[in-house]
Design a protein around this motif. Structure first.
Motif, PDB file in Angstrom:
ATOM      1  N   PRO A  33      -1.051   6.778 -12.420  1.00 26.93           N
ATOM      2  CA  PRO A  33      -2.288   6.055 -12.741  1.00 26.93           C
ATOM      3  C   PRO A  33      -2.476   5.772 -14.230  1.00 26.93           C
ATOM      4  CG  PRO A  33      -2.756   7.826 -11.216  1.00 26.93           C
ATOM      5  CD  PRO A  33      -1.341   7.997 -11.662  1.00 26.93           C
ATOM      6  N   TRP A  71      -0.744  -0.934 -14.536  1.00 30.11           N
ATOM      7  CA  TRP A  71      -0.769  -1.396 -13.147  1.00 30.11           C
ATOM      8  C   TRP A  71      -1.024  -2.901 -13.065  1.00 30.11           C
ATOM      9  CZ3 TRP A  71      -2.280   1.412  -8.255  1.00 30.11           C
ATOM     10  CH2 TRP A  71      -1.770   2.711  -8.250  1.00 30.11           C
ATOM     11  N   GLY A 112      -3.797   1.904 -14.342  1.00 29.99           N
ATOM     12  CA  GLY A 112      -4.440   2.031 -13.045  1.00 29.99           C
ATOM     13  C   GLY A 112      -5.841   2.601 -13.175  1.00 29.99           C
ATOM     14  N   ALA A 156      -8.880   0.373 -11.672  1.00 25.47           N
ATOM     15  CA  ALA A 156      -9.434   0.821 -10.383  1.00 25.47           C
ATOM     16  C   ALA A 156      -9.958   2.241 -10.556  1.00 25.47           C
ATOM     17  CB  ALA A 156      -8.352   0.775  -9.302  1.00 25.47           C
ATOM     18  N   GLU A 163     -11.091   4.471  -8.521  1.00 26.42           N
ATOM     19  CA  GLU A 163     -10.755   5.543  -7.575  1.00 26.42           C
ATOM     20  C   GLU A 163      -9.422   6.216  -7.887  1.00 26.42           C
ATOM     21  OE1 GLU A 163      -9.397   1.680  -5.619  1.00 26.42           O
ATOM     22  OE2 GLU A 163     -11.191   2.346  -6.604  1.00 26.42           O
ATOM     23  N   LEU A 164      -8.636   5.649  -8.775  1.00 34.76           N
ATOM     24  CA  LEU A 164      -7.336   6.242  -9.076  1.00 34.76           C
ATOM     25  C   LEU A 164      -7.436   7.519  -9.911  1.00 34.76           C
ATOM     26  CD1 LEU A 164      -5.031   3.157  -9.653  1.00 34.76           C
ATOM     27  CD2 LEU A 164      -5.239   4.623  -7.666  1.00 34.76           C
ATOM     28  N   ARG A 193      -5.353   0.799  -1.740  1.00 35.28           N
ATOM     29  CA  ARG A 193      -6.597   0.064  -2.005  1.00 35.28           C
ATOM     30  C   ARG A 193      -6.582  -0.525  -3.415  1.00 35.28           C
ATOM     31  NH1 ARG A 193     -11.834   0.641  -3.941  1.00 35.28           N
ATOM     32  NH2 ARG A 193     -13.416  -0.328  -2.664  1.00 35.28           N
ATOM     33  N   ALA A 194      -6.115   0.249  -4.383  1.00 33.39           N
ATOM     34  CA  ALA A 194      -6.086  -0.227  -5.761  1.00 33.39           C
ATOM     35  C   ALA A 194      -4.996  -1.266  -5.984  1.00 33.39           C
ATOM     36  CB  ALA A 194      -5.881   0.942  -6.709  1.00 33.39           C
ATOM     37  N   ALA A 246      -7.954  -4.956  -4.447  1.00 32.75           N
ATOM     38  CA  ALA A 246      -8.884  -5.413  -5.480  1.00 32.75           C
ATOM     39  C   ALA A 246      -8.536  -6.809  -5.964  1.00 32.75           C
ATOM     40  CB  ALA A 246      -8.865  -4.440  -6.651  1.00 32.75           C
ATOM     41  N   ARG A 293       0.340  -7.571 -10.600  1.00 28.15           N
ATOM     42  CA  ARG A 293       0.534  -6.134 -10.430  1.00 28.15           C
ATOM     43  C   ARG A 293       1.855  -5.743 -11.071  1.00 28.15           C
ATOM     44  NH1 ARG A 293      -3.732  -8.243  -7.783  1.00 28.15           N
ATOM     45  NH2 ARG A 293      -4.903  -6.717  -6.608  1.00 28.15           N
ATOM     46  N   ALA A 330       2.069  -0.088  -9.746  1.00 25.37           N
ATOM     47  CA  ALA A 330       1.159  -0.344  -8.627  1.00 25.37           C
ATOM     48  C   ALA A 330       1.902  -0.325  -7.297  1.00 25.37           C
ATOM     49  CB  ALA A 330       0.445  -1.682  -8.817  1.00 25.37           C
TER      50      ALA A 330
END
Length: 149
Positions: free
Chosen positions: A21, A25, A39, A43, A45-46, A95-96, A100, A121, A125
């Motif tokens: 992360p 990414w 990352g 994003a 959530e990473l 998801r990331a 997105a 990306r 990623a």
């Protein structure tokens, strides 16, 4: 799969998930002057991947260093820990990486402004979901082998 080999694989995959992360990414802009984002920057959530990866790495290290007579017992808990961490990391990484829709924003004196440029990306990623899937698979295999022994 032996305890050392499986534990080493879990530890290596967990450490990779903990580091990925922080790498680039996403990138955008002209070929000579591309802007990149990690990352974590792209994003939110990473931020969960490093703790999940470290939990798997600790479980893998414990399995790799277990005495031969305790490998099956350690695999019974290390395998499920790695499998669960891998499945959660896979969900967040996919998801990331895929979900997105990103846009490039330039920081200007009047405030941030959207710049119409495609966001690409980077290899990290794609590598993170692969590492997470492998971690889940190896963890599940070790958990199954530990239960059979």
């Amino acid at each position: 799969m032996t305890g050392r080999l499986g534990g080493g694989a879990i530890a290596a995959l967990g450490l990779a998930l903990a580091v990925l992360p922080f790498l680039a990414w996403y990138s955008a802009g002209p070929p000579g002057d591309r802007a990149t984002a990690s990352g974590l920057d792209g994003a939110g959530e990473l931020w969960l991947l490093p703790p999940l990866g470290l939990a798997a790495a600790v479980a893998g290290a414990r399995l790799a260093t277990a005495p031969p007579e305790r490998v099956a017992q350690v695999a019974r808990w290390a395998g499920p820990v790695a499998a669960a961490a891998g499945l959660l990391a896979l969900a967040f990484a996919l998801r990331a990486a895929l979900g997105a829709d990103l846009e490039l924003r330039a920081a200007l004196p009047g405030g941030p402004e959207r710049v119409p440029a495609p966001v690409d990306r980077e290899p990290a990623a794609a590598l993170a979901p692969v590492c997470a899937g492998l971690l889940a698979a190896v963890g599940a295999a070790l958990a199954w082998a530990g239960r059979r022994a």
